[in-house]
Design a protein around this motif. Structure first.
Motif, PDB file in Angstrom:
ATOM      1  N   VAL A 116     114.546 -18.639  55.157  1.00 11.41           N
ATOM      2  CA  VAL A 116     113.234 -17.996  55.309  1.00 11.41           C
ATOM      3  C   VAL A 116     113.454 -16.514  55.593  1.00 11.41           C
ATOM      4  O   VAL A 116     114.473 -16.139  56.174  1.00 11.41           O
ATOM      5  CB  VAL A 116     112.350 -18.585  56.448  1.00 11.41           C
ATOM      6  CG1 VAL A 116     111.971 -20.016  56.188  1.00 11.41           C
ATOM      7  CG2 VAL A 116     113.004 -18.450  57.813  1.00 11.41           C
ATOM      8  N   ARG A 172     115.291 -21.539  58.655  1.00 14.49           N
ATOM      9  CA  ARG A 172     114.220 -22.012  59.547  1.00 14.49           C
ATOM     10  C   ARG A 172     114.781 -22.457  60.896  1.00 14.49           C
ATOM     11  O   ARG A 172     114.196 -22.213  61.943  1.00 14.49           O
ATOM     12  CB  ARG A 172     113.456 -23.161  58.880  1.00 14.49           C
ATOM     13  CG  ARG A 172     112.170 -23.517  59.628  1.00 14.49           C
ATOM     14  CD  ARG A 172     111.635 -24.861  59.186  1.00 14.49           C
ATOM     15  NE  ARG A 172     112.635 -25.893  59.410  1.00 14.49           N
ATOM     16  CZ  ARG A 172     112.766 -27.002  58.686  1.00 14.49           C
ATOM     17  NH1 ARG A 172     111.962 -27.228  57.692  1.00 14.49           N
ATOM     18  NH2 ARG A 172     113.711 -27.893  58.963  1.00 14.49           N
ATOM     19  N   GLU A 228     113.634 -21.891  64.889  1.00 12.56           N
ATOM     20  CA  GLU A 228     113.339 -23.024  65.775  1.00 12.56           C
ATOM     21  C   GLU A 228     114.303 -23.048  66.972  1.00 12.56           C
ATOM     22  O   GLU A 228     113.894 -23.371  68.092  1.00 12.56           O
ATOM     23  CB  GLU A 228     113.377 -24.327  64.982  1.00 12.56           C
ATOM     24  CG  GLU A 228     112.222 -24.388  63.975  1.00 12.56           C
ATOM     25  CD  GLU A 228     112.073 -25.717  63.250  1.00 12.56           C
ATOM     26  OE1 GLU A 228     111.052 -25.897  62.591  1.00 12.56           O
ATOM     27  OE2 GLU A 228     112.983 -26.569  63.351  1.00 12.56           O
ATOM     28  N   THR A 236     106.257 -18.748  58.068  1.00 13.82           N
ATOM     29  CA  THR A 236     106.897 -18.682  59.388  1.00 13.82           C
ATOM     30  C   THR A 236     106.313 -17.523  60.181  1.00 13.82           C
ATOM     31  O   THR A 236     106.009 -17.657  61.376  1.00 13.82           O
ATOM     32  CB  THR A 236     108.429 -18.500  59.230  1.00 13.82           C
ATOM     33  OG1 THR A 236     108.886 -19.461  58.278  1.00 13.82           O
ATOM     34  CG2 THR A 236     109.139 -18.714  60.527  1.00 13.82           C
TER      35      THR A 236
END
Ligand SMILES: Cc1cc2nc3c(=O)[nH]c(=O)nc-3n(C[C@H](O)[C@H](O)[C@H](O)COP(=O)(O)OP(=O)(O)OC[C@H]3O[C@@H](n4cnc5c(N)ncnc54)[C@H](O)[C@@H]3O)c2cc1C
Length: 397
Positions: free
Chosen positions: A44, A99, A103, A306
């Motif tokens: 991302v 990603r 996270e 995101t």
């Protein structure tokens, strides 16, 4: 007494909302359907709004992976490579990561012993939601214990992704809100660099109705993304996935593409799904609010999901702090602030799709022309480098 919120989903939107709520003085409980926290994930990029939201949320451990030494290459029809315009050449200085990096940084803050620590219950999902004037009652199912119980909260945040259960329970069936783009995606990490490419190089091979992307990153192996148009979405989920994708990309007969398809056969960390956008007139009712893909899924072509999920969580905390005794005013203000951004990027996603995967032959030709001009005009690409790159590179060089 401290207000208490249930957040459904331990993704970027859910964890961002948890930090926002904690900052506004709320207690938050996150339920996550999966038995544990996921890691890894696909490439991302975060746009500056996303990096600002990450800063707002205190993500000081966010690991970024801009490929300092990489080049983005495009394969033409004859399999020759040329310098191309990649994700990170987009206007607005995007920052690369996977990603899982976002996270992991969020998790550092919200894990029970973290600075914004919250209670997290895995293998748990809502199966019923009933709103009242003073609270919202949720029936939660714990799959590991095979038990259901009822619990009362002041607010439910549905951050449970594209096919949100909270949305279905509180707003209506998926078909009312999910628009279908007749396209599929398959994203997965590669075990190592592409043969005959640099470790941080990226690659794109795009034809009408299908494209292969490889994203080179610093500090880790690249990730791959295959995308293609499909009329019958249901049929794409039947049969052998690797064989289906081999057939779709059959005519891109290049060692790099074959390498990607071989890697797909061996991967266990793969996202294979259809492409949709979620369009809703309202993201909240009295005591239920949706955030992230559950509310507005922009989809991968937008490259802003995101960013929007982080911004949504940071903003939720801000409005709740600004309207401490008035949930309705807070949620209305939250929607008002986010909607223009989301609407703009939902529209732009259609345009970006053409660059990402031209949908028709004409757009493929236009895309190729525009990109040739853009590469020529881009600063940092010297004439000598272009000429060098224009010479065919033999396979396996
Ligand atoms: C291939 C691909 C590339 C992308 N590239 C970019 C990019 O470059 N830049 C960018 O900004 N965005 C990008 N995006 C979009 C971005 O990844 C998403 O918008 C973002 O991750 C959405 O986060 P989320 O938390 O809303 O949803 P999700 O990530 O889907 O998380 C939802 C969570 O809820 C859990 N859950 C689901 N149902 C339940 C339930 N019933 N009960 C409890 N838990 C539940 C799930 O297990 C999951 O943990 C990309 C997306 C894809 C697919």
């Amino acid at each position: 007494m401290q207000k208490r919120a249930l957040i459904v989903g331990l993704g970027v939107a859910g964890m961002s909302a948890a930090i926002g709520l904690r900052r506004a003085g709320w207690t938050a409980v996150i339920v996550e359907r999966a038995p544990g926290r996921r890691t890894g994930g696909y490439f991302v990029n975060l746009m500056p709004e996303g990096m600002r939201a990450a800063q707002d949320l205190g993500l000081d451990t966010l690991h970024t992976r801009d490929p300092e030494r990489g080049t983005t290459w495009e394969l033409n029809r004859r399999g020759h490579r040329r310098p191309a315009v990649g994700w990170l050449d987009l206007p607005g200085r995007p920052t690369a990561m996977v990603r899982g990096d976002v996270e992991a940084a969020l998790w550092q803050r919200i894990r029970p012993d973290g600075e914004d620590g919250v209670e997290v219950r895995f293998a748990t999902a809502p199966v019923g939601i009933a709103e009242g004037d003073t609270s919202v009652e949720v029936v939660l199912e714990d799959a590991s214990a095979g038990r259901r119980h009822r619990e009362s909260f002041d607010l439910v945040v549905g951050a449970d992704g594209l096919r949100s259960t909270v949305r279905r329970l509180a707003f209506g069936p998926d078909e009312r809100f999910m628009t279908t783009w007749n396209a599929m995606i398959c994203a997965f990490p590669l075990p190592g660099r592409l043969p005959s490419f640099g470790a941080q190089d990226s690659l794109v091979s795009a034809r009408a109705g299908r494209a292969v992307w490889v994203f080179g990153l610093a500090d880790r192996a690249p990730t791959a993304l295959l995308t293609y148009r499909a009329k019958d979405i249901g049929a794409q989920f039947t049969g052998n996935r690797t064989e289906r994708l081999r057939a779709v990309f059959d005519d891109m007969d290049h060692p790099a593409v074959r390498h990607v398809l071989d890697a797909l056969a061996g991967t266990t960390d793969c996202l294979f799904d259809s492409v949709h956008q979620v369009r809703m007139d309202r993201w909240h009712t009295g005591r239920v609010v949706l955030a992230g893909d559950a509310a507005w899924c922009l989809n991968l072509f937008s490259g802003m999901g995101t960013t929007a999920a982080l911004a949504g969580g940071a903003e939720l905390g801000r409005v709740l702090a600004e309207h401490p005794g008035d949930l309705a005013a807070a949620l209305t203000a939250w929607e008002g602030r986010l909607r223009p951004f989301v609407t703009t990027h939902q529209r732009l996603a259609r345009l970006k799709q053409q660059w990402f995967m031209p949908t028709h032959r004409v757009s493929a030709v236009v895309r190729a022309l525009v990109l040739r001009l853009a590469v020529g005009a881009r600063s940092g690409v010297t004439e000598a480098r272009l000429l060098r790159a224009a010479a065919p590179v033999p396979d396996g060089a």
